[in-house]
Structure formats: C-alpha cells, structure tokens
Scaffold this motif. Structure first.
Motif, PDB file in Angstrom:
ATOM      1  N   ILE A 113     -29.360   9.886  -1.806  1.00 53.33           N
ATOM      2  CA  ILE A 113     -28.754   8.594  -1.801  1.00 53.33           C
ATOM      3  C   ILE A 113     -29.870   7.804  -1.771  1.00 53.33           C
ATOM      4  CG2 ILE A 113     -27.300   6.772  -1.004  1.00 53.33           C
ATOM      5  CD1 ILE A 113     -25.616   9.180   0.106  1.00 53.33           C
ATOM      6  N   LYS A 114     -30.491   7.154  -3.052  1.00 52.52           N
ATOM      7  CA  LYS A 114     -31.577   6.469  -3.035  1.00 52.52           C
ATOM      8  C   LYS A 114     -33.002   7.115  -2.546  1.00 52.52           C
ATOM      9  CE  LYS A 114     -29.034   2.115  -2.959  1.00 52.52           C
ATOM     10  NZ  LYS A 114     -28.868   0.917  -2.268  1.00 52.52           N
ATOM     11  N   ASN A 115     -33.626   6.714  -1.602  1.00 56.79           N
ATOM     12  CA  ASN A 115     -34.981   7.262  -1.351  1.00 56.79           C
ATOM     13  C   ASN A 115     -34.501   8.227   0.057  1.00 56.79           C
ATOM     14  OD1 ASN A 115     -36.323   6.124  -3.243  1.00 56.79           O
ATOM     15  ND2 ASN A 115     -36.927   4.471  -2.159  1.00 56.79           N
ATOM     16  N   TYR A 116     -33.143   8.476   0.179  1.00 59.06           N
ATOM     17  CA  TYR A 116     -33.000   9.295   1.286  1.00 59.06           C
ATOM     18  C   TYR A 116     -32.244  10.782   0.845  1.00 59.06           C
ATOM     19  CZ  TYR A 116     -34.127   5.449   4.133  1.00 59.06           C
ATOM     20  OH  TYR A 116     -34.820   4.377   4.731  1.00 59.06           O
ATOM     21  N   LEU A 117     -32.782  11.861   1.397  1.00 58.05           N
ATOM     22  CA  LEU A 117     -32.352  13.100   1.535  1.00 58.05           C
ATOM     23  C   LEU A 117     -31.139  13.152   2.391  1.00 58.05           C
ATOM     24  CD1 LEU A 117     -32.505  16.075   0.317  1.00 58.05           C
ATOM     25  CD2 LEU A 117     -34.013  16.699   2.440  1.00 58.05           C
ATOM     26  N   ILE A 118     -29.792  13.818   1.912  1.00 60.65           N
ATOM     27  CA  ILE A 118     -28.722  13.828   3.172  1.00 60.65           C
ATOM     28  C   ILE A 118     -28.483  15.114   2.838  1.00 60.65           C
ATOM     29  CG2 ILE A 118     -26.380  13.213   3.360  1.00 60.65           C
ATOM     30  CD1 ILE A 118     -28.446  10.638   3.125  1.00 60.65           C
ATOM     31  N   ILE A 119     -28.458  15.776   4.322  1.00 61.51           N
ATOM     32  CA  ILE A 119     -27.962  17.147   4.551  1.00 61.51           C
ATOM     33  C   ILE A 119     -26.670  16.813   5.295  1.00 61.51           C
ATOM     34  CG2 ILE A 119     -28.735  19.495   5.350  1.00 61.51           C
ATOM     35  CD1 ILE A 119     -31.552  18.143   5.251  1.00 61.51           C
ATOM     36  N   ASP A 120     -25.563  17.437   4.893  1.00 57.59           N
ATOM     37  CA  ASP A 120     -24.463  17.380   5.555  1.00 57.59           C
ATOM     38  C   ASP A 120     -24.176  19.004   5.989  1.00 57.59           C
ATOM     39  OD1 ASP A 120     -23.918  14.907   5.539  1.00 57.59           O
ATOM     40  OD2 ASP A 120     -22.514  15.046   3.635  1.00 57.59           O
ATOM     41  N   PHE A 121     -24.259  19.034   7.508  1.00 59.22           N
ATOM     42  CA  PHE A 121     -23.543  20.503   8.040  1.00 59.22           C
ATOM     43  C   PHE A 121     -22.363  20.233   8.521  1.00 59.22           C
ATOM     44  CE2 PHE A 121     -28.321  19.608   8.598  1.00 59.22           C
ATOM     45  CZ  PHE A 121     -28.821  20.677   8.889  1.00 59.22           C
ATOM     46  N   THR A 122     -21.342  20.982   7.490  1.00 60.24           N
ATOM     47  CA  THR A 122     -19.773  21.027   7.866  1.00 60.24           C
ATOM     48  C   THR A 122     -19.615  22.366   8.316  1.00 60.24           C
ATOM     49  OG1 THR A 122     -19.963  19.301   6.097  1.00 60.24           O
ATOM     50  CG2 THR A 122     -17.786  20.444   6.799  1.00 60.24           C
ATOM     51  N   ASP A 123     -18.685  22.609   9.436  1.00 57.88           N
ATOM     52  CA  ASP A 123     -17.999  23.873   9.793  1.00 57.88           C
ATOM     53  C   ASP A 123     -16.609  23.484   9.943  1.00 57.88           C
ATOM     54  OD1 ASP A 123     -17.212  23.315  12.474  1.00 57.88           O
ATOM     55  OD2 ASP A 123     -19.102  22.775  12.669  1.00 57.88           O
ATOM     56  N   ASN A 124     -15.827  24.488   9.864  1.00 53.43           N
ATOM     57  CA  ASN A 124     -14.224  24.360   9.797  1.00 53.43           C
ATOM     58  C   ASN A 124     -13.783  25.141  11.271  1.00 53.43           C
ATOM     59  OD1 ASN A 124     -14.811  27.188   9.386  1.00 53.43           O
ATOM     60  ND2 ASN A 124     -13.347  27.447   7.833  1.00 53.43           N
ATOM     61  N   GLY A 125     -14.694  24.916  12.271  1.00 53.30           N
ATOM     62  CA  GLY A 125     -14.432  24.888  13.611  1.00 53.30           C
ATOM     63  C   GLY A 125     -13.499  24.390  14.383  1.00 53.30           C
ATOM     64  N   GLU A 126     -13.602  24.339  15.775  1.00 51.13           N
ATOM     65  CA  GLU A 126     -12.585  23.696  16.339  1.00 51.13           C
ATOM     66  C   GLU A 126     -12.685  22.151  16.732  1.00 51.13           C
ATOM     67  OE1 GLU A 126     -14.936  24.692  20.805  1.00 51.13           O
ATOM     68  OE2 GLU A 126     -13.872  26.329  19.531  1.00 51.13           O
ATOM     69  N   GLY A 127     -13.738  21.431  16.277  1.00 48.46           N
ATOM     70  CA  GLY A 127     -13.936  20.250  16.361  1.00 48.46           C
ATOM     71  C   GLY A 127     -14.405  19.806  17.678  1.00 48.46           C
ATOM     72  N   VAL A 128     -14.977  18.504  17.625  1.00 49.54           N
ATOM     73  CA  VAL A 128     -15.564  17.999  18.923  1.00 49.54           C
ATOM     74  C   VAL A 128     -14.418  17.030  19.326  1.00 49.54           C
ATOM     75  CG1 VAL A 128     -17.286  16.337  19.728  1.00 49.54           C
ATOM     76  CG2 VAL A 128     -17.857  17.908  17.969  1.00 49.54           C
ATOM     77  N   PRO A 129     -14.048  17.438  20.707  1.00 47.98           N
ATOM     78  CA  PRO A 129     -12.705  16.529  21.092  1.00 47.98           C
ATOM     79  C   PRO A 129     -13.161  15.068  21.277  1.00 47.98           C
ATOM     80  CG  PRO A 129     -13.014  18.626  22.210  1.00 47.98           C
ATOM     81  CD  PRO A 129     -14.141  18.463  21.344  1.00 47.98           C
ATOM     82  N   ARG A 130     -12.481  13.904  20.937  1.00 52.58           N
ATOM     83  CA  ARG A 130     -12.817  12.711  21.173  1.00 52.58           C
ATOM     84  C   ARG A 130     -13.193  12.135  22.267  1.00 52.58           C
ATOM     85  NH1 ARG A 130      -9.354   7.363  20.727  1.00 52.58           N
ATOM     86  NH2 ARG A 130      -7.482   8.533  19.595  1.00 52.58           N
ATOM     87  N   ILE A 131     -12.878  12.796  23.278  1.00 49.43           N
ATOM     88  CA  ILE A 131     -13.502  12.697  24.885  1.00 49.43           C
ATOM     89  C   ILE A 131     -15.047  12.760  24.897  1.00 49.43           C
ATOM     90  CG2 ILE A 131     -12.846  14.771  25.970  1.00 49.43           C
ATOM     91  CD1 ILE A 131     -11.899  12.781  28.386  1.00 49.43           C
TER      92      ILE A 131
END
Length: 188
Positions: A113-131
């Motif tokens: 995106i423009k002059n930035y490299l974007i790396i998304d690390f996505t997993d389909n695990g349990e997630g991070v609880p809101r707390i």
C-alpha cells in the motif's frame, strides 16, 4: 559400541542446546544495540521462516502454512536487520501455530500500500479473547503454561522501534486472527 552411540547422541544434544543458547544470546544482544540495517528482501525472509516451521512441525501435525502474494508487483525490499526481523516473524508464526493447535491454517499475505509493505499473518485458531487484546504486546503476558510472554513484545519492539514499522492486532475472532506488519519499502 552402544555406549559410544549414546555418548555421541548426548554430545549432539548438548551441542545443539549450546548453539541455541548462543543464538538467543546473540539476538538479545542485538536488541540492546543499534540494528545494522541493510537492503533486505522481506519475501525471501518470510519464505525462510515458513520453511523452517514447516520442517519443524511434527509429522502428525495438520497445520498448513501458506504464503499469498496479493499482487504481482509487490516490492518487498526494505532496509532491515535480517536476524531481528526473522526473529519477529518467527514469534508471530509460533503464536499462530499454538493458536491453531496442530490442526489449522496460517496464511501470510503480502501486499503493498503506497510505500509500505503489508504482511498479514492470519490463522484460523481460537482467537484472542477480548479481555486479553490490550495486554498481548505487554512483556510477561502469556496465556500459555510455558514461555516468558516476550514473543509479541519483542516482535513489536523489533518492528516498531528498530525498523520504524507497525505491528498491530488487526482483528481477532474465534475462527480468524490477523496480525499486521507494516514496513516502509526501500525506494532506491
């Protein structure tokens, strides 16, 4: 004969442990000093980290790790410290592997995106609880029974303080968590 084999195995294990400790010591030493930034192909680095973890997973593991290039014209050349960025990416991937619990998928999506490299690390695990969302980057915070709770904190420090980038928890729900790394592209 068998005694020699056992001694050799023990020696090899000890030697590997010493090499690991030297590596960890070297990494922590780099954290405390000014990083040596040089032109670095981040996509190649990501491939190295993922190959390492693919080989390290147990044979029984059903974890899949994929790299997805969002667009063929992505420039992945940045000014960075290879050892430190490897460590940062390693920590993020290790957390994703723990989250999917030996049966899931981790996708590293590379985009620009423009002059930035974007790396998304996505997993389909349990997630991070809101707390926990506001604490995940704090040193010592962990939901695991082992470890020191330094991985994400070190990754954030490496990416933000040493490379002028950004590491955020982009989103997290029960079936999908994404950490985003944003790094300035090296414009020659």
């Amino acid at each position: 004969e068998s005694g020699k084999t056992d001694k050799t195995k023990i020696y090899n294990f000890m030697n590997n442990d010493i090499l690991k400790l030297k590596d960890i010591s070297h990494k922590f030493n780099k954290i405390g000093s000014k990083p040596k930034l040089e032109e670095l192909n981040t996509e190649v680095l990501i491939k190295e980290v993922t190959a390492y973890y693919k080989n390290k997973l147990p044979k029984s593991s059903k974890v899949k790790i994929r790299i997805l290039r969002r667009n063929k014209d992505v420039c992945s050349i940045i000014h960075g410290d290879k050892i430190l960025l490897y460590w940062a990416f390693e920590n993020i991937i290790k957390n994703a592997i723990d989250a999917v619990n030996n049966n899931g998928e981790i996708v590293l999506s590379i985009n620009q995106i423009k002059n930035y490299l974007i790396i998304d690390f996505t997993d389909n695990g349990e997630g991070v609880p809101r707390i926990n969302k506001k604490n995940i980057f704090k040193p010592g915070f962990s939901t695991k029974s082992r470890g020191w709770g330094l991985g994400l904190n070190l990754s954030k420090r490496i990416i933000e303080k040493m490379h002028g980038g950004k590491l955020i928890l982009l989103n997290s729900k029960i079936t999908q968590t994404t950490f985003r790394v944003k790094l300035r592209i090296s414009v020659s």
